[in-house]
Design an enzyme around this catalytic site. Structure first.
Site, PDB file in Angstrom:
ATOM      1  N   GLY A  41       1.048  -1.251   0.064  1.00 20.76           N
ATOM      2  CA  GLY A  41      -0.061   0.144   0.081  1.00 20.76           C
ATOM      3  C   GLY A  41       0.891   1.141   0.092  1.00 20.76           C
ATOM      4  O   GLY A  41       0.594   2.180  -0.862  1.00 20.76           O
ATOM      5  N   GLU A 142      -2.791  -7.168   1.345  1.00 18.40           N
ATOM      6  CA  GLU A 142      -2.267  -7.191   2.526  1.00 18.40           C
ATOM      7  C   GLU A 142      -2.931  -6.318   3.417  1.00 18.40           C
ATOM      8  O   GLU A 142      -2.675  -5.950   4.710  1.00 18.40           O
ATOM      9  CB  GLU A 142      -0.675  -6.339   2.297  1.00 18.40           C
ATOM     10  CG  GLU A 142       0.111  -7.340   1.510  1.00 18.40           C
ATOM     11  CD  GLU A 142       1.653  -6.792   1.376  1.00 18.40           C
ATOM     12  OE1 GLU A 142       2.637  -7.418   0.998  1.00 18.40           O
ATOM     13  OE2 GLU A 142       1.729  -5.385   1.668  1.00 18.40           O
ATOM     14  N   GLY A 215       5.937  -8.822 -16.280  1.00 15.39           N
ATOM     15  CA  GLY A 215       7.467  -8.729 -16.062  1.00 15.39           C
ATOM     16  C   GLY A 215       8.093  -8.032 -17.516  1.00 15.39           C
ATOM     17  O   GLY A 215       7.465  -7.118 -17.890  1.00 15.39           O
ATOM     18  N   GLY A 218       5.982  -7.022 -20.517  1.00 17.16           N
ATOM     19  CA  GLY A 218       5.229  -6.003 -20.551  1.00 17.16           C
ATOM     20  C   GLY A 218       3.713  -6.466 -19.964  1.00 17.16           C
ATOM     21  O   GLY A 218       3.665  -6.819 -18.565  1.00 17.16           O
ATOM     22  N   ASP A 240      16.940  -3.836  -9.544  1.00 20.72           N
ATOM     23  CA  ASP A 240      16.233  -4.446  -8.553  1.00 20.72           C
ATOM     24  C   ASP A 240      14.955  -4.459  -9.092  1.00 20.72           C
ATOM     25  O   ASP A 240      14.425  -3.323  -9.336  1.00 20.72           O
ATOM     26  CB  ASP A 240      16.426  -3.368  -7.133  1.00 20.72           C
ATOM     27  CG  ASP A 240      15.831  -4.184  -6.034  1.00 20.72           C
ATOM     28  OD1 ASP A 240      15.063  -5.127  -6.150  1.00 20.72           O
ATOM     29  OD2 ASP A 240      16.004  -3.641  -4.808  1.00 20.72           O
ATOM     30  N   ASP A 246       4.403  -2.307  -7.923  1.00 22.34           N
ATOM     31  CA  ASP A 246       3.673  -1.451  -7.255  1.00 22.34           C
ATOM     32  C   ASP A 246       3.718  -0.160  -7.931  1.00 22.34           C
ATOM     33  O   ASP A 246       3.087   0.875  -7.935  1.00 22.34           O
ATOM     34  CB  ASP A 246       4.308  -1.230  -5.816  1.00 22.34           C
ATOM     35  CG  ASP A 246       3.810  -2.431  -4.850  1.00 22.34           C
ATOM     36  OD1 ASP A 246       2.958  -3.105  -5.025  1.00 22.34           O
ATOM     37  OD2 ASP A 246       4.823  -2.857  -3.998  1.00 22.34           O
TER      38      ASP A 246
END
Length: 297
Positions: A41, A142, A215, A218, A240, A246
Site C-alpha cells: 500500500g 495485505e 514482467g 510488459g 532491483d 507497485d
C-alpha cells in the site's frame, strides 16, 4: 491533478545479506544490514505521489519507533496520512529478509496492518468526503478481507472506481471482481485467481478490467474485440525489480485518473516500472514525474 486514495499495508523491510543461512542454534556474521520502507500500500501511494497525484493513504501502523518513521516517510513523499491509524497493542508491520547469493528468505509479520479492520475505514465525515472526491482508489491483499469488501462496497455506492491489485494472491469470487474497475494480477497471481483457466479466456471475460502484468514482457488486456499486448520498455541494466509491480499500479492509476485511455495508461505504467528497476530498493527506485519525462524525452 489526479486525486487518489490508497488503502493498504505500511511496513518496514529489515534486510540482512549473508554468505549462507545459519543452522538451527547457530549464530553467523552477516555481510550487510539495511532498512527499507515497504508495504504494498505504501509503495503504491509513494508511486502515485511522485508522479504528481494528490495522494492519501489509509492503513495502520503501531505506536512504535517503526511507526513514527513510516509516517515520516509518507509525509516526506507528500502522501497525506490523515487516514492512517496508530494501533497501540500491535507493532508496525515488518518483513525480516535474509539474502544469500541473491535468493531471499522472508518472514513477514503483518502487525498493525492486520488490525486495520472495517470500522477503521472512514471514521469521520471528512474521510468519507475524501473518498467521494477521489478519481480512483487502490487496494491490495495485505489488508484484511472484510476491510477490502467494505471499501469496495463504499466505492460502489459513491461511483468511485477501484483498482484491485490482488497481491499476495488468493481466490476472489466473481461477485467481487465484478464490482471493481480494474484487477491487476501478475502471471503467478493470475494462476491462483483463475486455476485451470487460460489468460485469453479470462481476458475476454473481463474486457477493460483484467490487466495482467508479465514482467519483462510488459502487460496485456482485452479491449472487448482483441487482446492488446503492450511490451515493456527495454533497459540496459536491471538493478532491483522489487516494487516494480507497485510502481506499475501507481503509475497506471495516475494516468487513468488524468484521463488517459487504458492502453495509454498501461504504456505509461510500463515506462514507470522500467525506470524503477534501474535503481535499488522499492520506494527509492520509484520515479518522479520529472525524471520519468527526462528519461523518455
Amino acid at each position: 491533478m489526479a486525486n487518489i486514495l490508497v488503502v493498504g499495508s505500511i511496513s518496514t523491510d529489515l534486510v540482512v545479506n549473508a554468505d549462507r543461512k545459519p543452522e538451527i542454534g547457530e549464530t553467523i556474521e552477516g555481510k550487510e544490514f539495511q532498512t527499507f520502507f515497504g508495504g504494498k500500500g505504501a509503495n503504491q501511494a509513494v508511486a502515485c505521489a511522485r508522479l504528481g497525484a494528490q495522494t492519501a493513504m489509509a492503513g495502520a501502523v503501531g505506536e512504535d519507533e517503526f511507526g513514527i518513521r513510516l509516517l515520516e516517510n509518507l509525509t516526506y513523499n507528500q502522501v497525506s496520512i490523515d487516514q492512517v491509524v496508530r494501533i497501540k497493542e500491535h507493532a508496525s508491520g515488518t518483513a525480516l529478509i535474509t539474502v544469500v547469493e541473491g535468493d531471499n528468505s522472508i518472514i513477514y509479520v503483518a502487525g498493525a496492518n492486520r488490525q486495520f479492520t472495517p470500522e477503521k475505514l472512514f471514521q469521520t465525515e471528512e474521510q468519507l468526503e475524501r473518498l467521494k472526491a477521489s478519481d480512483i482508489v487502490l487496494v491490495q491483499n495485505e489488508t484484511p478481507v472484510k476491510t477490502i469488501e467494505k471499501l469496495i462496497l463504499t466505492c460502489q455506492e459513491y461511483h468511485v472506481p477501484v483498482l484491485y491489485n490482488p497481491a499476495p494472491a488468493r481466490l476472489i469470487s466473481e461477485e467481487w471482481i465484478e464490482k471493481v474497475a480494474f484487477l491487476t494480477p501478475n502471471e503467478t497471481e493470475f494462476k491462483v485467481l483463475f486455476p485451470d483457466k487460460t489468460m485469453e479466456e479470462m481476458l475476454f471475460k473481463y474486457p477493460s478490467k483484467l490487466i495482467i502484468t508479465l514482467g519483462e514482457d510488459g502487460a496485456v488486456f482485452c479491449n472487448g474485440e482483441k487482446i492488446i499486448s503492450i511490451p515493456a520498455f527495454p533497459v540496459e541494466r536491471i538493478v532491483d525489480t522489487t516494487g516494480a509491480g507497485d510502481t506499475f499500479n501507481g503509475a497506471f492509476a495516475v494516468a487513468y485518473a488524468e484521463g488517459k485511455t487504458i492502453e495509454e495508461s498501461v504504456r505509461y505504467a510500463n515506462k514507470a516500472a522500467s525506470l524503477s528497476i534501474q535503481r535499488s530498493e522499492a520506494q527509492n527506485g520509484m520515479s518522479t514525474l520529472e525524471n520519468l519525462k527526462a528519461f523518455f524525452k
